[in-house]
Every structure is written in structure tokens, then in C-alpha cells.
Write an enzyme that holds these catalytic residues in place. Sequence first.
Site, mmCIF file in Angstrom:
data_model
loop_
_atom_site.group_PDB
_atom_site.id
_atom_site.type_symbol
_atom_site.label_atom_id
_atom_site.label_comp_id
_atom_site.label_asym_id
_atom_site.label_seq_id
_atom_site.Cartn_x
_atom_site.Cartn_y
_atom_site.Cartn_z
ATOM 1 N N GLY A 14 0.825 -1.211 0.000
ATOM 2 C CA GLY A 14 0.000 0.000 0.000
ATOM 3 C C GLY A 14 0.850 1.248 0.000
ATOM 4 O O GLY A 14 0.556 2.222 0.691
ATOM 5 N N TYR A 158 -13.623 -3.421 11.359
ATOM 6 C CA TYR A 158 -12.278 -2.823 11.347
ATOM 7 C C TYR A 158 -11.596 -2.994 12.702
ATOM 8 O O TYR A 158 -10.432 -3.404 12.783
ATOM 9 C CB TYR A 158 -12.424 -1.338 10.994
#
Length: 267
Positions: A14, A158
Site C-alpha cells: 500500500g 475494522y
Amino acid sequence: MTLSLSGKIALVTGGSKGIGFAAALSLSEARAKVAICSRNLEELRQAAADIEARTGHRVLAVQADVSSQADVDRLVAEVEAGLGGIDILVNNAGGVGQIGPFEEIPTDIYTSLYEANVVSMVRLVKAVLPVMKAKKWGRIINISSENGLQPDPDMTPYNLTKAAIINFSKSLSRSVGSYNILVNTVSPAFIMTPLVKDMLEGIAARQHTSLQETTQQFLAQKRPGIELKRAGTIEEVGAAIAFLASDAASFITGTNLRVDGGSVTSI
Ligand code: NDP
């Protein structure tokens, strides 16, 4: 103190934007040979060119989705062929999944986010460990979140993945310490990345408020623990990651470094 990672090879997942980009930039500034991956090839190439222009060091860009075993295998093979065996792995890629009340979030979201945020890290670690063990030197830095310790009620999928990452890092640090492989977590809070800016712009559009007003409102209502009363910058997280990768952190393993302006209120 100047950090030097000369001769080290780093992979940042990422790395095309946000915290991953800043981590890659900091590692390249410390003269590591850096590879970055993400799914969008155009953004990835642009990020690599940007870092190269700033540091003068080549950055290898490999398009890969860390949720895919085949992509992870190809990614690690391409980095090893292009730069050499990986010394430093920064597991940063991740998403937030669906946000909202628990009752409204389908069970499948938990499975897919766990795969993307946690199992992806397991895959990458398994792929890089043999080389790190052979070198008797390694740094694995997993990016969690304040949510792993201080869960937001509207972000249950999350929160769950980020708590798992903190536990995974500590477990792994105990498993590989004898090979001089150090494993640590970095847990940021409210860092002004494209991910967070998009979220704030969405709220601002719904409320007809400016981005600045929305940011201050978010800080007051949702992040009251941030004593510094501002969002963090990607550079502030990138610096912490580069420190943990360096020899300056040679006696630090199994820790969770909170780069959160005080957001998590526990000691
Ligand atoms: P951004 O959305 O700004 O950047 C995410 C990066 O990860 C991009 O390069 C994206 O590129 C890449 N990425 C996402 N999914 C995948 C995938 N499956 N495979 C490969 N690359 C992927 O996020 P942030 O910089 O804000 O967040 C980075 C990390 O930090 C995340 O783990 C996040 O949970 C954590 N974090 C962030 C906080 C913040 O306030 N910003 C706070 C706490 C934690 P592409 O989409 O092209 O693949």
C-alpha cells in the site's frame, strides 16, 4: 541521529499513497532499496517516480493485491529478483470495511475484511521469513490502528482486524526473535491521508460544512483523546516506521507504538 538503512531492502504494501507512501519515502531517505505495491498501477508508478525524484534512489513498483495469494507470491518473487532478499517488511495495506451500526453490517463483511487486513499480513510474513531467517536479520512492521485498542462502535469489522494485528505482531515477535527478526506494530490515529480526507469530505458534503469545520467537529466529538487537537501527518507516521526499521530500534520487539497524538486514553 541520522538513520541509515544503506544496503537494506524494504517492501511497503500500500505504498502508493497515505501512510504507506510516507513510510516508503522515509525508508528511501535512509537509503534503503525500496519496493512498493498497490492495486492501481498508475498511482503506484506516480508514487515511485515521486519518491525517486525526492531521494535520488530507485523505487521498484509492483502492482499487487495483497488479498491474493498468487499476487503475494509474484510480488515477493519480483522484489527478490529486482532488488534482492527482503530485510524490512511494512505491512500497511488495508481498508476500513463497512461503517455503521452493528446490526446493519452483514457477516460477510467481517470475513472479507479479515482476509484483506489480517490474512494478507500472514501471507506476506510467510513469504519473507525464510530469507530473513537465513540472514539472521529482519524487521516486520505491521500497521494497526487506535481502533485496535479503543474501538469505535460503528467500526466493528475494522476494530476486530486491527486488534488481531496487534496480537499477531506480539505472537510473531516471540516466534522469530531468536533469528534477530524484530516484529512491531505501529498504531496511528486520525492521520490526514486520502482515506481520511475522503471520509471527512463525505461528512462535510452531507452537513454543508467546510473541510476545516468538519475536521474540528470530528476531533471534538469522535477523537476527544487527541491532546494535540489536530490530525496527524503521514510524515509523522513514516518517521516512526523508519525508526523501528533501523538499528536505532535494535532492542525493540513486540511493542505497539502509538502514533496517535494521545488518542488512546489508556496507559
Ligand atoms: P489510504 O487509503 O490512503 O492508502 C491505502 C494504500 O493501500 C493505498 O496505496 C492503496 O492502494 C493500498 N491498498 C489498499 N488495499 C490494498 C490491497 N488489497 N492490496 C494492495 N494494496 C492495497 O490509507 P491510509 O494511508 O489512511 O491507511 C494505511 C494503513 O494505516 C491502513 O492499514 C489503515 O488501517 C491504517 N490506519 C490509518 C489511519 C488514518 O488515520 N489514516 C489511522 C489508523 C490506521 P490501492 O487502493 O490502489 O490498492
